[in-house]
Design a protein around this motif. Sequence first.
Motif, PDB file in Angstrom:
ATOM      1  N   ALA A 112       9.563  10.217   3.112  1.00 61.24           N
ATOM      2  CA  ALA A 112       9.827   8.774   3.199  1.00 61.24           C
ATOM      3  C   ALA A 112      10.610   8.452   4.470  1.00 61.24           C
TER       4      ALA A 112
ATOM      5  N   TRP B   7      14.781   0.788   6.651  1.00 57.59           N
ATOM      6  CA  TRP B   7      15.023   1.118   5.237  1.00 57.59           C
ATOM      7  C   TRP B   7      14.055   0.432   4.291  1.00 57.59           C
ATOM      8  N   ARG B   8      13.501  -0.719   4.695  1.00 56.55           N
ATOM      9  CA  ARG B   8      12.493  -1.338   3.807  1.00 56.55           C
ATOM     10  C   ARG B   8      11.233  -0.492   3.772  1.00 56.55           C
ATOM     11  N   PHE B  10      11.196   2.659   4.278  1.00 54.94           N
ATOM     12  CA  PHE B  10      11.608   3.847   3.527  1.00 54.94           C
ATOM     13  C   PHE B  10      11.379   3.627   2.029  1.00 54.94           C
ATOM     14  N   ALA B  11      11.861   2.480   1.545  1.00 58.78           N
ATOM     15  CA  ALA B  11      11.712   2.158   0.116  1.00 58.78           C
ATOM     16  C   ALA B  11      10.243   2.004  -0.252  1.00 58.78           C
ATOM     17  N   LEU B  12       9.486   1.392   0.658  1.00 54.84           N
ATOM     18  CA  LEU B  12       8.060   1.164   0.433  1.00 54.84           C
ATOM     19  C   LEU B  12       7.317   2.482   0.192  1.00 54.84           C
ATOM     20  N   LEU B  14       9.029   5.528  -0.609  1.00 51.29           N
ATOM     21  CA  LEU B  14       9.737   6.352  -1.591  1.00 51.29           C
ATOM     22  C   LEU B  14       9.370   5.964  -3.024  1.00 51.29           C
ATOM     23  N   VAL B  15       9.308   4.657  -3.278  1.00 57.87           N
ATOM     24  CA  VAL B  15       9.107   4.194  -4.656  1.00 57.87           C
ATOM     25  C   VAL B  15       7.773   4.667  -5.257  1.00 57.87           C
TER      26      VAL B  15
END
Lengths: 123, 192
Positions: A112, B7-8, B10-12, B14-15
């Motif tokens: 990620a 970080w957005r 990243f979240a996109l 990771l989730v």
Amino acid sequence: MLLADWGRRAAAFGEWARGRPFAAGCLLVASGAEIMLMPVVRARLVVHTGVGGYAGFLLGLFLIAMGAAVCFAVDQRSVIAVLAVLAALAAFVLTNLGGMLIGSLTAIVGAALAFAWTPRADG
Amino acid sequence: MRGSVRWRRFALFLVPSLAALAVLGFGMAEGAVPVSFALSGRQMQVSADRLSGRGFGLYPVVVRSANGRRHQVMMLTMRTAEIYGLCQSATVDTPLGRYVLRLSAADRARPAPVSGLGISATDVKADVDFGSLVLNEDARTLGSAGSRGDYGVGAAEFTVKRVRVHAWMVAGGTLRVKGLKVAIGRDVPTCF
């Protein structure tokens, strides 16, 4: 003089590391090593470990390679991230729950980070 | 060139990845996804309330340890079996002390089907009931790991109750457990 030289090298390395998703690469390498070595480390016996053993070795090696690739083929980071996540998921099913979850989670976070890393034009 | 992590983004990424991991984990716990383990090289305990199935074999094999010493163990193989009340535990020495890792079936009344299972054990305690038993069958005919001329026990059908095994490894099989409990801790009890 040696110290100054070392300092200059460290600075150059820092510059190099900032130009690529270095933390992501480190996490991927660490996860691969964990998945690969978990059945081996501190083992009292070397025994034939079946499908799980080979899969762990191969997937761990693959994740280490992806970690290196993300540092040296920065442009390919999105593809590498997707491949690394697929390997992490495969490792979760095939090898001791992906190194008892630690390896798989580390790999997913690393992937990620690699995916989210973006070069800045101004820097 | 420098870069930074958005970080957005990243979240996109990771989730959905964690969601996929959760789905696989849930599938394993429900028995939909077979789990493969290769916990090698460490003495562990395996126990079960009842174990019945077909194609049983028992023969001696020699495994070689990291320091070059050879150890005599028993190889227990079963082609297909149903296990009730499965439990497996191993003690792990960590920098934080000695931990017990324990995998067990939550529901003792529900069987877990296994196939192609091989257990190398140093001692076995159980109440057994064999069908079509052959004592002193050539070990080579029971499994590829057996050596020709060795003593072996084969049985077409078997039922084993209150199994207690000290094993070096369990390998090469598929196992489906509905409601697998995984626990690690210093105060987690071992299987027996």
